[in-house]
Every structure is written in C-alpha cells, then in structure tokens.
Design a protein around this motif. Sequence first.
Motif, PDB file in Angstrom:
ATOM      1  N   UNK B   4      38.730  13.010  36.007  1.00  0.00           N
ATOM      2  CA  UNK B   4      38.631  11.455  36.129  1.00  0.00           C
ATOM      3  C   UNK B   4      37.213  11.408  36.618  1.00  0.00           C
ATOM      4  N   UNK B   5      36.540  10.376  35.962  1.00  0.00           N
ATOM      5  CA  UNK B   5      35.209   9.994  36.461  1.00  0.00           C
ATOM      6  C   UNK B   5      35.199   8.576  37.012  1.00  0.00           C
ATOM      7  N   UNK B   6      34.733   8.518  38.242  1.00  0.00           N
ATOM      8  CA  UNK B   6      34.628   7.038  38.926  1.00  0.00           C
ATOM      9  C   UNK B   6      33.057   6.774  39.107  1.00  0.00           C
ATOM     10  N   UNK B   7      32.337   6.021  38.311  1.00  0.00           N
ATOM     11  CA  UNK B   7      31.247   5.715  38.158  1.00  0.00           C
ATOM     12  C   UNK B   7      30.901   4.375  37.812  1.00  0.00           C
ATOM     13  N   UNK B   8      30.069   3.458  38.535  1.00  0.00           N
ATOM     14  CA  UNK B   8      29.760   2.244  38.178  1.00  0.00           C
ATOM     15  C   UNK B   8      28.566   2.241  37.076  1.00  0.00           C
ATOM     16  N   UNK B   9      27.643   3.057  36.951  1.00  0.00           N
ATOM     17  CA  UNK B   9      26.747   3.022  35.923  1.00  0.00           C
ATOM     18  C   UNK B   9      27.099   3.678  34.657  1.00  0.00           C
ATOM     19  N   UNK B  10      27.241   2.782  33.659  1.00  0.00           N
ATOM     20  CA  UNK B  10      27.847   3.452  32.312  1.00  0.00           C
ATOM     21  C   UNK B  10      27.102   4.578  31.876  1.00  0.00           C
ATOM     22  N   UNK B  11      25.495   4.747  31.958  1.00  0.00           N
ATOM     23  CA  UNK B  11      24.807   5.748  31.371  1.00  0.00           C
ATOM     24  C   UNK B  11      25.203   7.068  32.264  1.00  0.00           C
ATOM     25  N   UNK B  12      25.276   6.895  33.737  1.00  0.00           N
ATOM     26  CA  UNK B  12      25.482   8.178  34.109  1.00  0.00           C
ATOM     27  C   UNK B  12      26.931   8.643  33.848  1.00  0.00           C
ATOM     28  N   UNK B  13      27.814   7.512  33.846  1.00  0.00           N
ATOM     29  CA  UNK B  13      29.195   8.014  33.309  1.00  0.00           C
ATOM     30  C   UNK B  13      29.364   8.700  32.320  1.00  0.00           C
ATOM     31  N   UNK B  14      28.646   8.418  31.167  1.00  0.00           N
ATOM     32  CA  UNK B  14      28.408   8.913  29.847  1.00  0.00           C
ATOM     33  C   UNK B  14      27.862  10.310  29.990  1.00  0.00           C
ATOM     34  N   UNK B  15      26.842  10.607  30.954  1.00  0.00           N
ATOM     35  CA  UNK B  15      26.202  11.761  30.983  1.00  0.00           C
ATOM     36  C   UNK B  15      27.208  12.889  31.589  1.00  0.00           C
ATOM     37  N   UNK B  16      27.968  12.022  32.566  1.00  0.00           N
ATOM     38  CA  UNK B  16      29.126  13.140  33.424  1.00  0.00           C
ATOM     39  C   UNK B  16      30.088  13.532  32.321  1.00  0.00           C
ATOM     40  N   UNK B  17      30.622  12.496  31.616  1.00  0.00           N
ATOM     41  CA  UNK B  17      31.530  12.877  30.621  1.00  0.00           C
ATOM     42  C   UNK B  17      31.015  14.087  29.448  1.00  0.00           C
ATOM     43  N   UNK B  31      39.641  13.285  29.618  1.00  0.00           N
ATOM     44  CA  UNK B  31      38.861  12.810  30.690  1.00  0.00           C
ATOM     45  C   UNK B  31      38.837  11.194  30.734  1.00  0.00           C
ATOM     46  N   UNK B  32      38.741  10.598  31.845  1.00  0.00           N
ATOM     47  CA  UNK B  32      39.006   9.022  31.982  1.00  0.00           C
ATOM     48  C   UNK B  32      37.936   8.684  32.757  1.00  0.00           C
ATOM     49  N   UNK B  33      37.373   7.643  32.284  1.00  0.00           N
ATOM     50  CA  UNK B  33      36.046   6.943  32.924  1.00  0.00           C
ATOM     51  C   UNK B  33      36.698   5.676  33.809  1.00  0.00           C
ATOM     52  N   UNK B  34      36.356   5.507  34.956  1.00  0.00           N
ATOM     53  CA  UNK B  34      36.563   4.088  35.445  1.00  0.00           C
ATOM     54  C   UNK B  34      35.178   3.737  36.233  1.00  0.00           C
ATOM     55  N   UNK B  35      35.086   2.069  36.301  1.00  0.00           N
ATOM     56  CA  UNK B  35      33.834   1.788  37.251  1.00  0.00           C
ATOM     57  C   UNK B  35      34.352   1.557  38.540  1.00  0.00           C
ATOM     58  N   UNK B  36      35.501   1.321  38.914  1.00  0.00           N
ATOM     59  CA  UNK B  36      35.802   1.196  40.350  1.00  0.00           C
ATOM     60  C   UNK B  36      37.100   2.181  40.528  1.00  0.00           C
ATOM     61  N   UNK B  37      37.089   2.276  42.027  1.00  0.00           N
ATOM     62  CA  UNK B  37      38.139   3.238  42.558  1.00  0.00           C
ATOM     63  C   UNK B  37      39.620   2.712  42.543  1.00  0.00           C
ATOM     64  N   UNK B  38      39.675   1.284  42.389  1.00  0.00           N
ATOM     65  CA  UNK B  38      40.896   0.614  42.240  1.00  0.00           C
ATOM     66  C   UNK B  38      41.312   0.772  41.028  1.00  0.00           C
ATOM     67  N   UNK B  39      40.496   0.477  39.845  1.00  0.00           N
ATOM     68  CA  UNK B  39      40.996   0.780  38.406  1.00  0.00           C
ATOM     69  C   UNK B  39      41.486   2.283  38.213  1.00  0.00           C
ATOM     70  N   UNK B  40      40.384   3.437  38.916  1.00  0.00           N
ATOM     71  CA  UNK B  40      40.775   4.476  38.590  1.00  0.00           C
ATOM     72  C   UNK B  40      42.214   5.111  39.348  1.00  0.00           C
ATOM     73  N   UNK B  41      42.463   4.302  40.537  1.00  0.00           N
ATOM     74  CA  UNK B  41      43.700   4.646  41.264  1.00  0.00           C
ATOM     75  C   UNK B  41      44.776   4.303  40.447  1.00  0.00           C
ATOM     76  N   UNK B  42      44.879   3.058  39.588  1.00  0.00           N
ATOM     77  CA  UNK B  42      46.022   2.522  38.715  1.00  0.00           C
ATOM     78  C   UNK B  42      46.213   3.548  37.850  1.00  0.00           C
ATOM     79  N   UNK B  43      45.208   4.357  37.441  1.00  0.00           N
ATOM     80  CA  UNK B  43      45.362   5.217  36.305  1.00  0.00           C
ATOM     81  C   UNK B  43      46.065   6.594  37.022  1.00  0.00           C
ATOM     82  N   UNK B  44      45.270   7.030  38.157  1.00  0.00           N
ATOM     83  CA  UNK B  44      45.931   8.240  38.783  1.00  0.00           C
ATOM     84  C   UNK B  44      47.170   8.347  39.010  1.00  0.00           C
ATOM     85  N   UNK B  45      47.927   7.010  39.455  1.00  0.00           N
ATOM     86  CA  UNK B  45      49.126   6.987  39.962  1.00  0.00           C
ATOM     87  C   UNK B  45      50.148   7.518  38.842  1.00  0.00           C
TER      88      UNK B  45
END
Lengths: 589, 244
Positions: B4-17, B31-45
């Motif tokens: 799971x990638x938690x990154x608010x800058x789309x280009x950096x998230x793309x690079x990580x992915x 692989x899952x990308x989220x721009x906020x921790x809250x958003x990713x937490x919902x996914x991780x649950x």
Amino acid sequence: MNRGLCSCLLLWLLLLGTVECVAVVMTGIRLGEPIMGGSSRHQEGDDPRWADPAWDDTDWRPGNQLPTRRGVYWIRFRVALREANRFPPEARDALDVLDLTNGNPIDGIYLASVFAYQLYWDGRLIGGSGVVGATREKEVAGPLDTLMTLPAELLQPGGHVLAVRMSSHRYNFRADNFYVYPYLVNRAEFRYREGQAPIFPLIGTTAALLTGLICSVLYGVGERSRPLLICAGLGFALAAFYFLIAFRWLYNAPFDWFCPRLMTITALMTVVSALFPWLLLDLFAVPRPGRWLAVLAPLLVGAWWMSPIYEVIALWLCRAMLLMSLVIAGWAVWRQRSGARFVFVGVLVSLVLVQSSRRDFLSPQFLGTFSVLVFFVFGRVGLQARTTRRRMMEATVSAARLEAELLKKSLQPHFLLNSLTVLGEVMDQDPTAAASMIDDLGRTFRALSSMTGEKQVPLSQELELCRSHLRVLSVRTGRPWSLETAGVDESLPVPPATFLTLVENGVTHQVPSREKAEFRLAWSRRAAKERFTFFSPGEVRQQPDRRPGGTGLRYVRARLEESFPGRWSLAQAAVAGGWETVIELQREA
Amino acid sequence: MRVVIIEDEPLIAQRLERFAREILGERLESVRVGSTFEEASVWLADHPADVVLLDLNLHGRDGLKLLETAVAGSFHTIIVSANTDRALRAFELGVLDFVPKPFTRERLAHAFQRATTRDAQASCAARFLAVRKHGRIELVPIDQVLYVEGAGAYAELVLADGRRELHEKTLERVHALLPPVFERTHKSFVVRMTAVKALHAGEGSHYELELKNGIRLPVGRQRYKELLALLVAGEPPARAGQTH
C-alpha cells in the motif's frame, strides 16, 4: 506589568495632585473672596487730613470697588476691635478688611496691590508700595505684595481707621475698576505660609519639565511619534504654567508685572487646552484629528473674548478643553480603546469640579484631578512608545527568524526534495517537461534569494515568484494552478513572500473543487488605505490537529508589522468557493 | 507481497508504484495507492497488507502521530519522506526502513528486501513497540520486553512486570524490529537472551529455557543446538544453568 507601572504612576500623581491642591489653597489666600457692602468708603482727590481717623467721610462713596487710572484717590476702612490684637470673629463676613491671623494675635497688615499706595493706621503711616503720583510719569511701581508691621499700641480695643492713599496709572489690566482687600495678619504665621507656598508648584514644575525633557529626548533619539512630540510640548507648557504660579513667591516683582504674568499664564492655559485634546486624539488613534482640532480652535479663541478677567478667560478655556476631551474620550470608550474609561472619568470629574467652583477655576480639586489626568496620559504615551519599540524589535527579530524559516521551508525538505523526486519521474516520462520544471525551480529560487534581506519588494517581483512556484506545484500535483490579478498596481512595494505564503497555505490546506485552481489578487485604495484581497480556491481541508495562525501567517503578520507598524490589519474568512484574506494597510506619507 | 502506497503527490506515487512493480515482479500480489492516511486506513481494515510505503508529510501535516498509528498495524512500515530529520524518531517507533526523497530504484529495492528476507532485522534502532489499546496507541519500551509469544496473526509482548500486550504484527514482523539480543527460541517465542537463567534438556528431546524470574519456555528441537552454542559462547547465565 503595565498595570503595575500605571498604578505606581497614578499613586505618585495623586500625591502630586494633593500637594498641588495645597499650593492652590495658598494662591487662594492672595485672591480672597470679595465681600460686598461692608465698612469702606472712597473718594477721588488728595488731602493729607483724610488719614485722620476723626475725618468725617460719610459723604464718600461706599465700598471698596475703585476706579482705575484716575489720578490720586483715597479709601478708608473702619475696623472695630473688641479685644486688643484680636480680629473680631463676628466681623469676618462684614468687613472689607480680611482676617489672615489663623487665630493668632494681629501684628501686621498685608496688601497685594496693583497700584502705588501709602497706608495709614489711625493716622500713622505704616508702609506702602512705590510712589503715588498724580500722573503716570510721577507714579513709580512698587512691589506687588507688601507685609507691614502694626505696632501693638495701635491695636487696642475700640474703633480704628485704615486709610490708603493711592494712584493706579500703571494698572495694566483691561478692567476699569478693581477691589482692594487689606488683610490683618500675624506676621510669623503669614511668613510660614509664604515659605511653604512655592514648594508645591515647584514640584509640579520639575515633574512637568522632566516629562517634557524625557519626551523630547525620546523623540530626538529616533522615536519619531507625534504623541511624544505633543507630550513634550504639553510638559514644557505645564512646567512654565506651574513655574509662573510659583514665581510670585520666589520674586516680589513690581506690581505692573502682575498683568503680563497672568496673561502669560492664560496663554499657557490656551496651549495646554489645545495640546491635551490633541494628545488624546493621537493616543486613541481617532480618525481625522484635523476636524476635531478645527472645532476646538474657535472655542479657544472665543474664550479670550468672554471676559476682561484672566481667571474667567482661563475658566472658559478650561471648559472648552474639557468638553472636547470628554467627547474624544467618549468616542474612545465606545471604540474600546485601552485606558479610555479612566480618561473619560477623569475628564468628567474635572469638568464637574470646574463647573461647581467656577469663581476660581484653579480650585484645588480641579487642579488635583487635572494633574492626575495629564500625568496618566503622559504615562500612557510612555507605555505606548515602549510598546511600539518592543513591537518593532519583536517584529524585526521575528521577521529575521521567519525569513530563515521560510527559506528553509522552501528549500528543504518538502519543497526542494519533493520537487526533485517528482523531477526524477518527469524526466523518465517527459524530458521536455522536466527541462521546463527545472527552469521554474531555478526562477523560484533566484527570486527567493534576491528577496532575502529586503524589507519590501515590488509587487511584480512577488507575483513572478508566486507564478513560478505555482508552475512547479502544477507539475507536482497534476493540477493546473494559476494566479490572476485585477486592478493591481504592480509597482507597489510589498513585504517579500507575503503572497507566496498565502499561496502555499492555499495549496497545502485547501482542496479545490474544480480541476483548474485559480488564486486571485485584487487591489483597491480608499483615502489613505490600501486593500489587498487575496482569494484561495477550494474548501479548507479538515485538519483537527492543525493549530490556527501557523508559521505562515505569523510570518505575514511579522512582515506587515515590520513595514507598516500599527497601520495594517489582516482578516480571513471563508467565502463562496474558497478562502479570502484581506490585508489593509496605510503607507507613510 | 501486498503493498500500500500512501503519498499525496501523484507523480511520486506513480514512481513508487512503478518501482515496486519493477522490483518485486511476480512477487507483487497487489498495490494500492492512497493520498491520505485515512483513505488508506479504510482500505487496510478490509485488505491485509505486507508493506505500507508512507510519506511523513501528507498535505502539510506532521506525520508523527500518524506514524504511531501505522507502526501499530500488522504490516511493515517503510517511510518514504523528505523529512530526514524525523528518521531517528521513526526508527525508534519501529519502522522497518526510512527511504529519503529523492530515492532511486536501488534504495527502494533494498527496503523491500528487508521486508521480504526471512527473519529480517531492521536497523535495530527501535526503542518502542506501538500497541493499540482501547482505541488508542500506546508505546511499549522495548527495554521492558522479556519475550514475545506468537498468537496466530498477532504477537503477545510479555513485559518484565508480567504485563502482556497484544501487538497486531505477526511474531516474525515483531522480531524483525527487535534488537539482536532477542533470539527466536521456538516457532512461537522470541526471547531476550540476557533474561535467560538456564537451558534445560529433559526426557524425549524436551527442551526448556528458564528465565531469571522462574518462567519456563519451550525451546524448539532445531533451535536447541544453536541456542546452546550461543549460550556457551556467551556470558555465564546460560552456561551455569545447563542441565543434562
């Protein structure tokens, strides 16, 4: 801290006010209260037999109100002593001769004169002042105050006649007549009081002079604020005012100095009456002070035409000053200015006291209250100057620190390192876009470094910085950010990185609803005030752990205070589609 | 591996992915990308993950609180951030690795390697283990941990004062964060070796470790020789207590 200082100052001033009251009591002794009717008669002409207590003066004019500048004339007072050397208590309100013995034996007579005279007690010449003359040329001015000895054998029980031969060619007041009040005194008692009298006005002189000097020095060393300058003027005017009150006891000047002295005191009162409301206008930052002063000016000029008597002129001056001050202080209370309530109450009490003892505007209560009020205002100006200096110093230190913080914030780690990370990806995807991003990064850092150390920069430079920054952010966030302006004069100087900080806040803390996000800057001017309206697009992100007024806004506020001390405001509010920051400022003329 | 990638800058998230796909190849399950921790937490649950790549500065927020929440999770946390001045604190809180921005594929590959190597050890800088307790995150000092007992998908931390704290990570993942003084003594136990008093060998290849506080823990048959060698080569407590 400020309250403690104010309290000490007030306590000291209350003491000063109290001693000033005592001083004025002494002044009151000189002036006395006129007693109408009574035991005196006067006659124009000159005959040495008129000194004889047996002379029949029943055909003379009654009373002690005498004409001025009419050659030589006589006035005779009848005094009946029930006991030797004792002023008859029942006669205190019936005689034109006044009691100043304080219960002690009579052994002298005192006369404050604005005329030349010879004084006879039961036909014996006791003393006088100057040389009585039939014409102005022949008359010679003598001392204003004369204390004469009355031998004990002349003070036996029974009737006595006090005859004064006089001329008043050098009487230089405007009035056509005046009153004469001889005082029966105990000389030891009288000299004791005379010795005490100048001490207190001299303390007032010293305090006011020191205040004036301190304010002048502060103004001279660079604290160029108008309240300080007015304070200095007020301090010197009050010092001269108090000194002239004390002067009478320091030097027994010829009686023809009396009128110019009173005229000078009244002129000083006029200056004080103009400066005090002006000081309040500045102290409470009342808008358009010129208009208020324009209302005050005719009142002060008009006071000089209200009466030929200087005490009455001074009374009217005082009323005008207090009325205007009351309105100003009332306005300040309404606008919740610091210290306004105290000043309002002080002015109100002073006004009531002046009205209640209008026959003597220099009443102890009035001068006491007014002294406290004036010195309280001095204290406020001092505190204000200190606060201004401290704010300036804090703003300077804070701006330097925040400037370093801002540069760090822009250079590392988030902006620079994130930008470089994105740049790596852009290079892989689109080398041309990467070159453009490098160019924008270069512009941003060049603009930032050229601003370092500048207090203000042209708005055009600030806008270019914002736009290059936004171009970098557009690549990073994948959203086109832009900054539009309307009616903006780009040559205006503004504190550096002010709008860049607002841009950064907007990008960080807001979520634009549309794909295209547009910041907007508008500018307008009304009178001397400029208004910058900055719109940031998007709703504010919910961040419960975020504290309001973060580093960015602290930086902007410190910069504004540094460039426009006390003459700026910053307000923020949510508006349709975004967040609006309004900065209002007033540039120095 | 589930990333799971938690990154608010789309280009950096793309690079990580992109790098994650290139590095892990077929080993990458999702692989899952989220721009906020809250958003990713919902996914991780609902979707267990093995590794979370976390930016410490999401939308201008200080990520330390967020980090405490992350490290209490069942997954390994790898920080990818420009905030290098927070690296030490991040390691103290128990992240597996800290990848400073800007990063290369090689540096990210190294981080993934730590997460995938069996019995991987982190930088050994962790001073706390974050546990979720009554809806809050509490930091348990590693100094107080005597041993860790595996409990399925969880691990139980047993402290010197006898308290037991449940950690959402597996025993392997907790072990990866612990310093070298902790040894795997059994498939279900990781023990602080300085707390061992004696190693007992009983009948029928039954081995036990006796701790200084008297607690006896089972020792795996395969682990016995390793532990014996370690204790013989090490300091007195174990050697003196060896009984055959």
